[in-house]
Design a protein around this motif. Structure first.
Motif, PDB file in Angstrom:
ATOM      1  N   GLY A  41       8.262 -40.555   4.041  1.00 18.01           N
ATOM      2  CA  GLY A  41       9.357 -41.294   3.449  1.00 18.01           C
ATOM      3  C   GLY A  41       8.584 -42.143   2.361  1.00 18.01           C
ATOM      4  N   LEU A  42       7.632 -42.922   2.901  1.00 17.21           N
ATOM      5  CA  LEU A  42       7.109 -43.850   1.926  1.00 17.21           C
ATOM      6  C   LEU A  42       6.347 -43.049   0.882  1.00 17.21           C
ATOM      7  N   ALA A  43       5.824 -41.901   1.061  1.00 18.34           N
ATOM      8  CA  ALA A  43       5.152 -41.127  -0.014  1.00 18.34           C
ATOM      9  C   ALA A  43       6.068 -40.757  -1.075  1.00 18.34           C
ATOM     10  N   LEU A  44       7.259 -40.242  -0.549  1.00 13.49           N
ATOM     11  CA  LEU A  44       8.287 -40.126  -1.589  1.00 13.49           C
ATOM     12  C   LEU A  44       8.968 -41.149  -2.503  1.00 13.49           C
ATOM     13  N   LEU A  45       8.918 -42.539  -1.846  1.00 15.13           N
ATOM     14  CA  LEU A  45       9.249 -43.757  -2.563  1.00 15.13           C
ATOM     15  C   LEU A  45       8.116 -43.800  -3.596  1.00 15.13           C
ATOM     16  N   PHE A  46       6.715 -43.824  -3.039  1.00 13.06           N
ATOM     17  CA  PHE A  46       5.854 -43.971  -4.034  1.00 13.06           C
ATOM     18  C   PHE A  46       5.641 -43.032  -5.152  1.00 13.06           C
ATOM     19  N   VAL A  47       6.355 -41.691  -5.116  1.00 15.00           N
ATOM     20  CA  VAL A  47       6.303 -40.684  -6.037  1.00 15.00           C
ATOM     21  C   VAL A  47       7.354 -41.125  -7.090  1.00 15.00           C
ATOM     22  N   VAL A  48       8.311 -41.691  -6.481  1.00 20.05           N
ATOM     23  CA  VAL A  48       9.433 -42.142  -7.383  1.00 20.05           C
ATOM     24  C   VAL A  48       9.078 -43.302  -8.293  1.00 20.05           C
ATOM     25  N   LEU A  49       8.359 -44.315  -7.466  1.00 18.30           N
ATOM     26  CA  LEU A  49       7.560 -45.117  -8.377  1.00 18.30           C
ATOM     27  C   LEU A  49       6.609 -44.902  -9.133  1.00 18.30           C
ATOM     28  N   GLN A  50       5.812 -43.783  -9.076  1.00 17.23           N
ATOM     29  CA  GLN A  50       4.838 -43.134  -9.839  1.00 17.23           C
ATOM     30  C   GLN A  50       5.701 -42.743 -11.136  1.00 17.23           C
ATOM     31  N   VAL A  51       6.584 -42.023 -11.001  1.00 15.52           N
ATOM     32  CA  VAL A  51       7.417 -41.455 -12.245  1.00 15.52           C
ATOM     33  C   VAL A  51       8.050 -42.578 -12.970  1.00 15.52           C
ATOM     34  N   LEU A  52       8.350 -43.648 -12.362  1.00 11.11           N
ATOM     35  CA  LEU A  52       9.082 -44.845 -13.205  1.00 11.11           C
ATOM     36  C   LEU A  52       7.716 -45.446 -13.956  1.00 11.11           C
ATOM     37  N   SER A  53       6.749 -45.798 -13.192  1.00 11.90           N
ATOM     38  CA  SER A  53       5.649 -46.559 -13.879  1.00 11.90           C
ATOM     39  C   SER A  53       4.931 -45.789 -14.945  1.00 11.90           C
ATOM     40  N   PHE A  54       4.737 -44.482 -14.524  1.00 13.39           N
ATOM     41  CA  PHE A  54       4.193 -43.463 -15.706  1.00 13.39           C
ATOM     42  C   PHE A  54       5.032 -43.379 -16.935  1.00 13.39           C
ATOM     43  N   ALA A  55       6.526 -43.396 -16.806  1.00 11.55           N
ATOM     44  CA  ALA A  55       7.298 -43.371 -17.871  1.00 11.55           C
ATOM     45  C   ALA A  55       7.285 -44.893 -18.487  1.00 11.55           C
ATOM     46  N   TRP A  56       7.144 -46.174 -17.857  1.00 15.34           N
ATOM     47  CA  TRP A  56       7.013 -47.206 -18.569  1.00 15.34           C
ATOM     48  C   TRP A  56       5.719 -47.371 -19.077  1.00 15.34           C
ATOM     49  N   TYR A  57       4.618 -46.776 -18.710  1.00 13.97           N
ATOM     50  CA  TYR A  57       3.287 -46.923 -19.384  1.00 13.97           C
ATOM     51  C   TYR A  57       3.585 -46.084 -20.577  1.00 13.97           C
ATOM     52  N   SER A  58       4.065 -44.903 -20.652  1.00 15.32           N
ATOM     53  CA  SER A  58       4.059 -44.115 -21.733  1.00 15.32           C
ATOM     54  C   SER A  58       5.027 -44.706 -22.926  1.00 15.32           C
ATOM     55  N   LEU A  59       6.055 -45.346 -22.484  1.00 13.96           N
ATOM     56  CA  LEU A  59       6.913 -46.089 -23.352  1.00 13.96           C
ATOM     57  C   LEU A  59       6.045 -47.336 -24.181  1.00 13.96           C
ATOM     58  N   SER A  60       5.114 -47.685 -23.382  1.00 11.83           N
ATOM     59  CA  SER A  60       4.333 -48.764 -24.386  1.00 11.83           C
ATOM     60  C   SER A  60       3.500 -48.233 -25.418  1.00 11.83           C
ATOM     61  N   TYR A  61       3.504 -47.111 -25.599  1.00 10.16           N
ATOM     62  CA  TYR A  61       2.868 -46.409 -26.879  1.00 10.16           C
ATOM     63  C   TYR A  61       3.700 -46.507 -27.898  1.00 10.16           C
ATOM     64  N   ILE A  62       5.214 -46.517 -27.563  1.00  9.76           N
ATOM     65  CA  ILE A  62       6.052 -46.480 -28.865  1.00  9.76           C
ATOM     66  C   ILE A  62       6.460 -48.025 -29.195  1.00  9.76           C
ATOM     67  N   PRO A  63       6.342 -48.410 -30.307  1.00 12.51           N
ATOM     68  CA  PRO A  63       6.394 -49.982 -30.479  1.00 12.51           C
ATOM     69  C   PRO A  63       8.298 -50.310 -30.240  1.00 12.51           C
ATOM     70  N   PHE A  64       8.514 -51.391 -29.759  1.00 12.97           N
ATOM     71  CA  PHE A  64       9.487 -51.987 -29.425  1.00 12.97           C
ATOM     72  C   PHE A  64      10.569 -51.426 -28.520  1.00 12.97           C
ATOM     73  N   VAL A  65      10.034 -50.140 -27.874  1.00 11.47           N
ATOM     74  CA  VAL A  65      11.041 -49.402 -27.031  1.00 11.47           C
ATOM     75  C   VAL A  65      11.256 -50.215 -25.861  1.00 11.47           C
ATOM     76  N   ARG A  66      10.133 -50.491 -25.133  1.00 12.97           N
ATOM     77  CA  ARG A  66      10.429 -51.210 -23.843  1.00 12.97           C
ATOM     78  C   ARG A  66      11.092 -52.530 -24.109  1.00 12.97           C
ATOM     79  N   ASP A  67      11.095 -53.170 -25.358  1.00 12.06           N
ATOM     80  CA  ASP A  67      11.943 -54.562 -25.394  1.00 12.06           C
ATOM     81  C   ASP A  67      13.360 -53.989 -25.296  1.00 12.06           C
ATOM     82  N   ALA A  68      13.658 -52.834 -26.239  1.00  9.13           N
ATOM     83  CA  ALA A  68      14.980 -52.388 -26.437  1.00  9.13           C
ATOM     84  C   ALA A  68      15.818 -52.016 -24.876  1.00  9.13           C
ATOM     85  N   ILE A  69      14.860 -51.603 -24.130  1.00  9.27           N
ATOM     86  CA  ILE A  69      15.321 -50.970 -22.743  1.00  9.27           C
ATOM     87  C   ILE A  69      15.635 -52.227 -21.999  1.00  9.27           C
TER      88      ILE A  69
END
Length: 162
Positions: A125-153
């Motif tokens: 259960g904890l592993a699945l929670l970390f997978v969800v957090l992994q997906v969200l953190s990977f998406a947030w990391y990827s968005l950091s390469y696009i200017p101003f997108v994270r601020d807009a979100i």
């Protein structure tokens, strides 16, 4: 005679003062075509591992473990694939840039905690929670390469929260 001059002036000593990382970076000069091929190969392997992990999720007993391992390995391959394009040192510097240092730390922490939850703590259960957090953190990391997108979100989420 030039060798003697360089030794006496101290230039020879400066040549030998290279760090291991500088030596590896200089030795790993690849042509652009090879870099693109390495990027594509590593990215495809990462994507295939993620898809294979999702397919293996439905196996009885061992499916969730295989999913987590393959999905995490796929994300690691996707991160490493970009090192082919920029070079390892430049990519590591960009990952630790002040705009994405927190996102990088969260992403790598989630990768490690996901594997710890499966193999060390054996808490799926904890592993699945970390997978969800992994997906969200990977998406947030990827968005950091696009200017101003994270601020807009962030502004959009703040507006929706009102």
């Amino acid at each position: 005679m030039d060798k003697l001059k360089s030794v006496l002036s101290g230039e020879e000593a400066r040549k030998d003062d290279k760090t291991v990382l500088q030596t590896v970076n200089e030795a790993s000069t690849l042509g652009w075509g090879t870099r693109v091929k390495g990027f594509v190969a590593c990215f495809v392997v990462g994507g295939a591992c993620a898809v294979l992990g999702v397919c293996l999720l439905f196996l009885p007993r061992i499916g969730i473990t295989l999913f987590i391992v393959f999905y995490t390995f796929g994300n690691l391959c996707a991160i490493c694939s970009t090192m082919f394009l920029m070079g390892p040192m430049k990519q590591l510097k960009r990952m630790c840039d002040k705009t994405r240092a927190l996102a990088t730390a969260l992403m790598l922490t989630c990768l490690v905690l996901t594997l710890c939850a499966v193999f060390w703590w054996k808490n799926f259960g904890l592993a699945l929670l970390f997978v969800v957090l992994q997906v969200l953190s990977f998406a947030w990391y990827s968005l950091s390469y696009i200017p101003f997108v994270r601020d807009a979100i962030l502004k959009m989420v703040a507006a929706c929260a009102r």
